[in-house]
Design a protein around this motif. Structure first.
Motif, short mmCIF file in Angstrom:
data_model
loop_
_atom_site.label_atom_id
_atom_site.label_comp_id
_atom_site.label_asym_id
_atom_site.label_seq_id
_atom_site.Cartn_x
_atom_site.Cartn_y
_atom_site.Cartn_z
N GLU A 312 42.51 -18.59 -2.02
CA GLU A 312 41.73 -17.45 -2.72
C GLU A 312 41.32 -16.14 -2.37
O GLU A 312 41.14 -15.71 -3.36
CB GLU A 312 40.63 -18.18 -2.12
CG GLU A 312 39.92 -19.27 -1.98
CD GLU A 312 39.61 -20.08 -3.87
OE1 GLU A 312 38.46 -18.79 -4.11
OE2 GLU A 312 40.17 -20.32 -4.64
N LYS A 316 40.41 -12.68 -5.26
CA LYS A 316 40.09 -11.95 -5.62
C LYS A 316 40.76 -10.27 -5.80
O LYS A 316 39.62 -9.26 -5.64
CB LYS A 316 38.90 -11.70 -4.58
CG LYS A 316 37.90 -13.03 -4.59
CD LYS A 316 36.95 -13.18 -3.52
CE LYS A 316 37.41 -14.01 -2.60
NZ LYS A 316 37.17 -14.54 -1.14
N ARG A 364 42.24 -13.12 -10.87
CA ARG A 364 41.25 -14.23 -11.82
C ARG A 364 41.55 -13.59 -12.39
O ARG A 364 41.71 -14.58 -13.82
CB ARG A 364 40.48 -14.55 -11.30
CG ARG A 364 40.26 -15.82 -11.43
CD ARG A 364 38.29 -15.62 -11.06
NE ARG A 364 37.89 -15.68 -9.11
CZ ARG A 364 38.39 -17.05 -9.02
NH1 ARG A 364 38.48 -18.58 -9.61
NH2 ARG A 364 38.30 -16.92 -7.66
#
Ligand SMILES: C[S@@+](CC[C@H](N)C(=O)[O-])C[C@H]1O[C@@H](n2cnc3c(N)ncnc32)[C@H](O)[C@@H]1O
Length: 512
Positions: A312, A316, A364
């Motif tokens: 995660e 970002k 991403r």
């Protein structure tokens, strides 16, 4: 003992900028090791022994947060203060020794304590003060960046330093000044080498080493070799020393150290994969690569991120090119010979990062691109690590009005200094949270641009007028007459700077 405590102070230190000290670079190295980096908000950062203060001032201007630093050389501290005055960033600079600084009771808890080029060149007693500062003032989860000369890479060449040092002690004369004394010591070592001494002929790599010493500037040599203290350390001993400050080894800040296949053959890779203890493994690695200089990151209570947290976080993170796509070569000379990176993986990443005027892209976004659909996140991060390690890509941050303003002010000051032959060849980017190399001739063109000169002809006229008022310009060491020759010189520098895309890149990095 004088304030210098045996440290060489007759010649000032150089004006280098060290991007490894950039909080963003430290963040990237921690993430690459799977360890939680310090938070980027409300950063508190301490640099011990900041030299001329180039790195601390660049990082303070670009990263925001609160920066503290000390260097006991008052001339250097005064230079650092002049850069601070230019940026008005949140920096507290002191000319205190480590001993004096350790005794302060007004220091905040720091997220980062960085010291570059200090640990090997000070006494054990002074290392003790630094350990005290870390122990008392590093926040839980905070990190330490520490660089030092190490074994086994220095084993063969250590006696050369001894030779030069005893020459200054027993045969050195002050008549020619400190630079003359150093020249005499270097020449003496060369004379011993040329005499057929077996120490040199039995260690053939020393010929190259002597060549490099002869090529270095005297200011660098002074600080590298001519201090009273010069400790060449084993990695495991440094780890043991730092344990007293309650910090544990996390990773190397040299990113290519994370890529074993770049540095060693399959047998050595297998050998390392069989060693379970991290300190033994890292020590053996130093033998495999013949490590001479380490840049290590330690942390107080390092927290390993779970697979999910790490994924995660990576998704970002945003990255930006710091080199023009046509200047990025996928073939490079590594320790094992020529290495060619996979065109089908690396070129699309570079091309994606170049779109939208080089605007930063998150992992991403990069992953979502159709050209990279087949690449999993682990491979993508591995490729980004190599691009960062080779100096083509960096982590990007979201600038604030404050960092933008501070960077603009510091850049103008540095560009103005370029007119008088400044030694600082870096400018600062609020996107990078740090500096990037910009040669003085481009800094001068930038000054003209900042002063509203839009075309190469106008920029050339503007700079020529400044030089007409103040003196002359030199190229390759030869003076250029002001007037037409100077105007043509600047016009062509500006045209190339713009044609090659350099101005576009600096615009994207918010340097112009
Ligand atoms: C090799 S220079 C490195 C400077 C800077 N970190 C850099 O990499 O550009 C070492 C610096 O440590 C400073 N220094 C050495 N001993 C010190 C002490 N006891 N207290 C404070 N500063 C010290 C010196 O003045 C010098 O600027």
């Amino acid at each position: 003992m004088s304030w210098s405590d045996g440290y060489f102070t007759d010649l000032e230190y150089t004006y280098g900028y060290y991007k490894d000290l950039n909080p963003s670079a430290l963040r990237f190295a921690c993430l690459a090791a799977g360890v939680e980096p310090p938070p980027t908000e409300n950063l508190t950062y301490l640099e011990l022994g900041f030299g001329q203060g180039v790195s601390i001032n660049i990082h303070a201007a670009a990263s925001g947060g609160e920066f503290w630093g000390t260097d006991f050389n008052p001339t250097q501290a005064s230079h650092a203060a002049s850069l601070h005055k230019a940026s008005s960033a949140n920096v507290h600079l002191f000319d205190e020794s480590f001993e004096e600084f350790a005794a302060r009771d007004d220091l905040p808890q720091f997220n980062v304590i960085a010291l570059h080029g200090i640990w090997s060149w000070i006494s054990e007693r002074n290392r003790g003060f630094i350990t005290q500062i870390i122990r008392k003032n590093l926040r839980i989860g905070g990190i330490v960046y520490l660089s030092y000369n190490c074994l086994p890479g220095w084993a063969a060449s250590m006696p050369i330093r001894h030779l030069m040092k005893i020459h200054t002690e027993y045969a050195g004369s002050d008549i020619a000044g400190p630079a003359g004394k150093i020249d005499a010591a270097v020449n003496f070592a060369q004379k011993v080498a040329d005499s057929g001494a077996f120490y040199f002929s039995n260690n053939p790599s020393l010929a190259n080493y002597m060549k490099r010493i002869n090529e270095h500037g005297r200011n660098y040599l002074a600080h590298e070799y001519f201090n009273l203290d010069w400790s060449i350390l084993n990695f495991s001993d440094v780890v043991a020393d730092l344990e007293r400050a309650k910090v544990a080894f996390v990773t190397s800040a040299q990113l290519m150290d994370h890529m074993d296949e770049y540095h060693m053959g399959p047998d050595a890779q297998t050998l390392l994969s069989e060693i379970g203890h991290p300190i033994l493994k890292e020590s053996v690695r130093d033998y495999v690569v013949n490590q001479q200089f380490r840049r290590d990151i330690f942390a107080k209570g390092p927290r390993r991120l779970s697979g999910m947290e790490l994924r995660e976080t990576w998704l970002k993170e945003r990255f930006t090119l710091v080199n023009l796509p046509n200047k990025i070569s996928l073939t490079t000379q590594g320790p094992l010979g020529e290495l060619t990176l996979h065109e089908e993986i690396y070129r699309p990443i570079i091309d994606i990062l170049a779109t939208d005027g080089f605007a930063p892209k998150s992992v991403r976004e990069i992953m979502a691109h159709p050209n990279l659909a087949a690449l999993d996140i682990g491979k993508l991060i591995g490729a980004i690590l190599v691009l960062v390690g080779f100096g083509n890509v960096q982590l990007a941050q979201q600038p604030t009005e404050t960092t933008r303003r501070q960077c603009r002010k510091l850049n103008r000051h540095l560009c103005q200094r370029a007119l008088t032959g400044s030694e600082i060849s870096s400018l600062v980017s609020p996107i990078l949270g740090g500096g990037i190399t910009v040669p003085p001739e481009h800094q001068m063109i930038m000054l003209a641009i900042l002063d509203g000169q839009k075309t190469p002809v106008d920029q050339a006229k503007y700079l020529n007028a400044i030089f007409e008022g103040a003196g002359s310009l030199s190229k390759n060491g030869k003076p250029l007459a002001v007037g037409e020759a100077t105007r043509n010189e600047f016009k062509s520098i500006s045209e190339n700077f713009s044609k090659e895309g350099g101005q576009d890149l600096l615009t994207a990095l918010e340097i112009i």
